[in-house]
Design a protein around this motif. Structure first.
Motif, short mmCIF file in Angstrom:
data_model
loop_
_atom_site.label_atom_id
_atom_site.label_comp_id
_atom_site.label_asym_id
_atom_site.label_seq_id
_atom_site.Cartn_x
_atom_site.Cartn_y
_atom_site.Cartn_z
N PHE A 100 0.75 -1.29 0.07
CA PHE A 100 -0.02 -0.09 -0.08
C PHE A 100 1.08 0.70 -0.07
N LEU A 101 1.95 1.03 1.53
CA LEU A 101 2.80 2.50 1.06
C LEU A 101 3.51 2.27 -0.53
N ARG A 102 3.92 2.36 -1.03
CA ARG A 102 4.88 1.64 -1.89
C ARG A 102 4.02 2.80 -3.05
N GLY A 103 2.97 2.30 -3.30
CA GLY A 103 2.15 3.92 -4.54
C GLY A 103 2.10 4.67 -3.77
N LYS A 104 2.63 5.43 -2.36
CA LYS A 104 2.40 6.47 -2.39
C LYS A 104 3.19 7.47 -3.18
N PRO A 105 3.25 8.69 -2.68
CA PRO A 105 3.82 9.80 -4.30
C PRO A 105 5.27 10.20 -3.12
N PHE A 106 5.58 9.86 -2.49
CA PHE A 106 7.04 9.32 -1.45
C PHE A 106 7.57 10.20 -2.30
N ASN A 107 8.42 10.09 -4.11
CA ASN A 107 9.71 10.54 -4.11
C ASN A 107 8.83 11.63 -5.12
N ASP A 108 7.51 12.28 -5.11
CA ASP A 108 7.89 13.60 -5.61
C ASP A 108 7.24 13.89 -4.71
N SER A 109 7.11 14.55 -3.45
CA SER A 109 6.95 14.85 -2.18
C SER A 109 7.96 16.11 -1.51
N PRO A 110 8.04 17.40 -1.20
CA PRO A 110 9.42 17.34 -0.39
C PRO A 110 9.93 17.25 0.55
N PHE A 111 9.23 15.68 0.86
CA PHE A 111 10.36 15.87 1.81
C PHE A 111 11.38 14.43 1.27
#
Length: 362
Positions: free
Chosen positions: A146-157
């Motif tokens: 589920f978490l793999r699909g979250k847009p972390f790579n496109d986030s300020p974090f």
């Protein structure tokens, strides 16, 4: 008036306090050394980072921190995931059955809402004995998917993670530290206490020893490191608390100054190590391999508990000959109030004078 021992302690404590209390202007100046590079200067690092969820979000401390900050700032639904990840860090060892089960109950605030109905039903049916295996297996896999699909790579974090990776490439020199106290001198130089200029962090051990929870944590990490060395036919030979460094996360790092490689079952009889930590076989110039590390580890555990060595009182002046005699002849005594039954047991098992009887050598 005070005795020399008290004076030494007073001077050391004053140096420690002076190092802790810095001029605000100087502190601000040093903190400027922590300014992260601009994103436009991080393009090479950004391109080189593999988009691997487990590597970035679970294994790397900076990536792990940035990812969890991302989850907390993104959606309240992710709060339960963060709570599960924090619990997973301790392998659920300290959590009770109810604490573990709340992640699979639909009426719980910690319910992982993205679990499939099939997994939830399996959690209800599984026995308490096998529940942790279920939680660390299918439940964890479902959460990761589920978490793999979250847009972390496109986030300020993620951008902050990239900046930290670029910052890590900077060489570390003596300009990052204050040297304020020499702890001990030896044949290979001096052991000094340093303070990180930008954070003011200093680690030290008081005369009353360390709390038992930390001792267990440090011993587990040190043991893992020693086992890794032994698996590569490397004997540490100088295990003692002074040679264990703590990083900014509180993780142990071993300094390998006297380590030696002994491939193919080879032994050595060379005298090496530190007085008070050397095993009987070293003192008797007998051939040895990895057995000496487990003896030294037991001395280190003893010192962490009691702030003294097994065969020498705190700050007691002992000749080399007497130290050898005590190590070869005397039995270890557990007189400090911090010793409990498990600590006495593990130290006694490691502190066997006969190699064949020593824990880790059978």
């Amino acid at each position: 008036m005070c005795d020399i021992g008290g004076l030494d302690k007073l001077v050391a404590n004053r140096a420690y306090l002076k190092a802790q209390i810095q001029d605000d202007k100087e502190m601000r100046k040093q903190r400027r050394t922590l300014i992260l590079p601009q994103l436009e200067n991080c393009t090479r690092v950004h391109a080189a980072i593999p988009k691997d969820f487990e590597d970035i979000c679970e294994r790397q401390p900076i990536g792990k921190t940035c990812f969890r900050q991302f989850l907390l700032a993104s959606n309240p639904e992710y709060l339960a995931a963060v709570e599960f990840l924090e619990l997973n860090d301790w392998n659920l060892a300290e959590a009770g059955a109810k604490e573990k089960a709340k992640f699979c109950k639909a009426d719980s605030k910690s319910f992982l809402s993205y679990l499939t109905e099939d997994i939830v039903e399996k959690c209800k049916a599984v026995s308490e004995k096998d529940f942790e295996e279920m939680l660390m297996g299918q439940v964890k896999e479902a959460m990761q998917e589920f978490l793999r699909g979250k847009p972390f790579n496109d986030s300020p974090f993620f951008e902050r993670f990239v900046q930290w990776k670029e910052f890590e490439k900077q060489p570390i020199s003596d300009k990052y530290f204050y040297e304020f106290r020499t702890l001990r001198k030896g044949g290979f130089g001096e052991v000094c206490a340093f303070q990180v200029k930008s954070t003011g962090q200093i680690y030290h051990i008081g005369e009353n020893g360390i709390e038992i929870e930390r001792i267990i944590h440090y011993t587990a990490q040190i043991t893992t490191g020693i086992l890794h060395l032994h698996a590569m036919d490397i004997v540490y030979r100088d295990m003692k608390p002074e040679n264990v460094l703590l990083d900014s996360q509180g993780q142990c790092r071993l300094s390998l100054g006297l380590a030696v490689e002994l491939p193919n079952g080879k032994t050595i009889s060379q005298k090496a190590g530190t007085k008070g930590y050397m095993a009987p076989e070293i003192l008797k110039h007998e051939p040895y391999r990895t057995s000496v590390d487990w003896w030294a580890l037991s001395c280190s555990i003893y010192e962490m508990v009691a702030s003294r060595l097994p065969f020498r009182d705190h700050k007691e002046m002992v000749t080399k000959e007497e130290m050898v005699r005590r190590t070869l002849v005397d039995e270890c005594k557990f007189e400090h109030e911090n010793f409990d039954a498990p600590s006495k047991d593990i130290i006694s098992l490691f502190l066997k004078k006969n190699i064949e009887d020593r824990l880790g050598c059978k």
